[in-house]
Design a protein around this motif. Structure first.
Motif, PDB file in Angstrom:
ATOM      1  N   LEU A 263       0.996  -1.205   0.020  1.00 61.42           N
ATOM      2  CA  LEU A 263       0.065   0.041  -0.161  1.00 61.42           C
ATOM      3  C   LEU A 263       0.837   1.426  -0.191  1.00 61.42           C
ATOM      4  O   LEU A 263       1.624   1.601   1.033  1.00 61.42           O
ATOM      5  N   GLN A 264       1.014   1.939  -1.286  1.00 64.27           N
ATOM      6  CA  GLN A 264       1.783   2.996  -1.108  1.00 64.27           C
ATOM      7  C   GLN A 264       1.003   4.172  -0.831  1.00 64.27           C
ATOM      8  O   GLN A 264      -0.060   4.568  -1.345  1.00 64.27           O
ATOM      9  N   MET A 265       1.118   5.010   0.265  1.00 57.42           N
ATOM     10  CA  MET A 265       0.519   6.057   0.646  1.00 57.42           C
ATOM     11  C   MET A 265       1.031   7.337   0.355  1.00 57.42           C
ATOM     12  O   MET A 265       2.222   7.708   1.074  1.00 57.42           O
ATOM     13  N   ASN A 266       0.460   8.243  -0.421  1.00 58.98           N
ATOM     14  CA  ASN A 266       0.936   9.688  -0.734  1.00 58.98           C
ATOM     15  C   ASN A 266       0.085  10.620  -0.035  1.00 58.98           C
ATOM     16  O   ASN A 266      -1.057  10.456   0.232  1.00 58.98           O
ATOM     17  N   SER A 267       0.568  11.706  -0.056  1.00 53.73           N
ATOM     18  CA  SER A 267      -0.258  12.888   0.428  1.00 53.73           C
ATOM     19  C   SER A 267      -1.055  12.617   1.964  1.00 53.73           C
ATOM     20  O   SER A 267      -2.150  12.815   1.773  1.00 53.73           O
ATOM     21  N   LEU A 268      -0.333  12.164   2.692  1.00 51.12           N
ATOM     22  CA  LEU A 268      -0.795  11.444   3.925  1.00 51.12           C
ATOM     23  C   LEU A 268      -1.242  12.774   4.810  1.00 51.12           C
ATOM     24  O   LEU A 268      -0.788  13.918   4.799  1.00 51.12           O
ATOM     25  N   LYS A 269      -2.505  12.677   5.596  1.00 53.41           N
ATOM     26  CA  LYS A 269      -3.107  13.543   6.223  1.00 53.41           C
ATOM     27  C   LYS A 269      -3.124  13.042   7.728  1.00 53.41           C
ATOM     28  O   LYS A 269      -3.253  11.942   7.841  1.00 53.41           O
ATOM     29  N   PRO A 270      -3.432  14.010   8.609  1.00 51.08           N
ATOM     30  CA  PRO A 270      -3.471  13.456  10.044  1.00 51.08           C
ATOM     31  C   PRO A 270      -4.708  12.614  10.250  1.00 51.08           C
ATOM     32  O   PRO A 270      -4.419  11.607  11.098  1.00 51.08           O
ATOM     33  N   GLU A 271      -5.669  12.724   9.424  1.00 47.04           N
ATOM     34  CA  GLU A 271      -6.820  11.727   9.534  1.00 47.04           C
ATOM     35  C   GLU A 271      -6.531  10.396   9.385  1.00 47.04           C
ATOM     36  O   GLU A 271      -7.509   9.452   9.142  1.00 47.04           O
ATOM     37  N   ASP A 272      -5.247  10.162   8.453  1.00 45.91           N
ATOM     38  CA  ASP A 272      -5.040   8.725   8.078  1.00 45.91           C
ATOM     39  C   ASP A 272      -4.173   8.125   9.139  1.00 45.91           C
ATOM     40  O   ASP A 272      -3.904   6.628   8.894  1.00 45.91           O
ATOM     41  N   THR A 273      -4.014   8.600  10.589  1.00 49.06           N
ATOM     42  CA  THR A 273      -3.457   8.130  11.568  1.00 49.06           C
ATOM     43  C   THR A 273      -4.512   6.975  11.890  1.00 49.06           C
ATOM     44  O   THR A 273      -5.481   6.978  11.972  1.00 49.06           O
ATOM     45  N   ALA A 274      -3.581   5.689  12.135  1.00 49.02           N
ATOM     46  CA  ALA A 274      -4.380   4.501  12.505  1.00 49.02           C
ATOM     47  C   ALA A 274      -3.705   3.382  12.401  1.00 49.02           C
ATOM     48  O   ALA A 274      -2.344   3.428  11.934  1.00 49.02           O
ATOM     49  N   VAL A 275      -3.910   2.490  13.153  1.00 48.84           N
ATOM     50  CA  VAL A 275      -3.350   0.943  12.800  1.00 48.84           C
ATOM     51  C   VAL A 275      -3.843   0.384  11.800  1.00 48.84           C
ATOM     52  O   VAL A 275      -4.976   0.416  11.419  1.00 48.84           O
ATOM     53  N   TYR A 276      -3.000   0.072  10.822  1.00 46.94           N
ATOM     54  CA  TYR A 276      -3.366  -0.502   9.461  1.00 46.94           C
ATOM     55  C   TYR A 276      -3.157  -2.199   9.733  1.00 46.94           C
ATOM     56  O   TYR A 276      -2.252  -2.567   9.865  1.00 46.94           O
ATOM     57  N   TYR A 277      -4.062  -2.642   9.056  1.00 43.63           N
ATOM     58  CA  TYR A 277      -4.277  -4.346   9.210  1.00 43.63           C
ATOM     59  C   TYR A 277      -4.151  -4.658   7.741  1.00 43.63           C
ATOM     60  O   TYR A 277      -4.993  -4.562   6.610  1.00 43.63           O
ATOM     61  N   CYS A 278      -3.342  -5.793   7.422  1.00 36.95           N
ATOM     62  CA  CYS A 278      -3.534  -6.418   6.307  1.00 36.95           C
ATOM     63  C   CYS A 278      -4.689  -7.603   6.572  1.00 36.95           C
ATOM     64  O   CYS A 278      -4.486  -8.593   7.644  1.00 36.95           O
ATOM     65  N   ASN A 279      -5.345  -7.961   5.443  1.00 37.76           N
ATOM     66  CA  ASN A 279      -6.258  -9.125   5.325  1.00 37.76           C
ATOM     67  C   ASN A 279      -6.250  -9.912   4.410  1.00 37.76           C
ATOM     68  O   ASN A 279      -5.819  -9.373   3.344  1.00 37.76           O
ATOM     69  N   TYR A 280      -6.373 -11.277   4.685  1.00 42.32           N
ATOM     70  CA  TYR A 280      -6.333 -12.149   3.413  1.00 42.32           C
ATOM     71  C   TYR A 280      -7.457 -13.095   3.561  1.00 42.32           C
ATOM     72  O   TYR A 280      -7.846 -13.749   4.495  1.00 42.32           O
ATOM     73  N   ARG A 281      -8.174 -12.877   2.482  1.00 43.84           N
ATOM     74  CA  ARG A 281      -9.619 -13.599   1.993  1.00 43.84           C
ATOM     75  C   ARG A 281      -9.476 -14.848   1.201  1.00 43.84           C
ATOM     76  O   ARG A 281      -9.233 -14.358  -0.027  1.00 43.84           O
ATOM     77  N   ALA A 282      -9.509 -16.012   1.647  1.00 44.28           N
ATOM     78  CA  ALA A 282      -9.793 -17.118   0.696  1.00 44.28           C
ATOM     79  C   ALA A 282     -11.136 -17.688   1.420  1.00 44.28           C
ATOM     80  O   ALA A 282     -12.194 -17.356   1.119  1.00 44.28           O
TER      81      ALA A 282
END
Length: 114
Positions: free
Chosen positions: A80-99
């Protein structure tokens, strides 16, 4: 079982960029969807982006135009390439794998300072 290991989180100033990675291992499936979710303090976990094993991507409205999801099937890794980040993007980011079921990574903290 599928194990997911995320990396790439950190502290960045508003307007900056970060690249998250998530590597899947174990009993992976040829057909799957990998996704990024995030959860900010006091808020529900929300979907950010998905990437299918065929390469199709979808994005949340908040991510469109700023974030790019991609994957390397040979490495069972999603990015996940994240550009132009904003303060509201602050979070814990989780990866999910669905099969046949959902698998989750442990999460990586992204903090965007103003």
């Amino acid at each position: 079982q599928v194990q997911l290991v995320e990396s790439g989180g950190g502290l960045v100033q508003a307007g900056g960029s970060l690249r998250l990675s998530c590597a899947a291992s174990g009993s992976t499936f040829a057909v799957n969807v990998m996704a990024w979710y995030r959860q900010a303090p006091g808020k529900q976990r929300e979907l950010v982006a998905t990437v299918s094993s065929g390469g199709r991507t979808t994005y949340a409205v908040s991510a469109k135009g700023r974030f790019t999801a991609s994957r390397d099937n040979a490495k069972n890794t999603v990015y996940l390439q994240m550009n132009s980040l904003k303060p509201e993007d602050t979070a814990v980011y989780y990866c999910n794998y669905r099969a046949v079921r959902d698998f989750w990574g442990q999460g990586t903290q992204v903090t965007v300072s103003s």
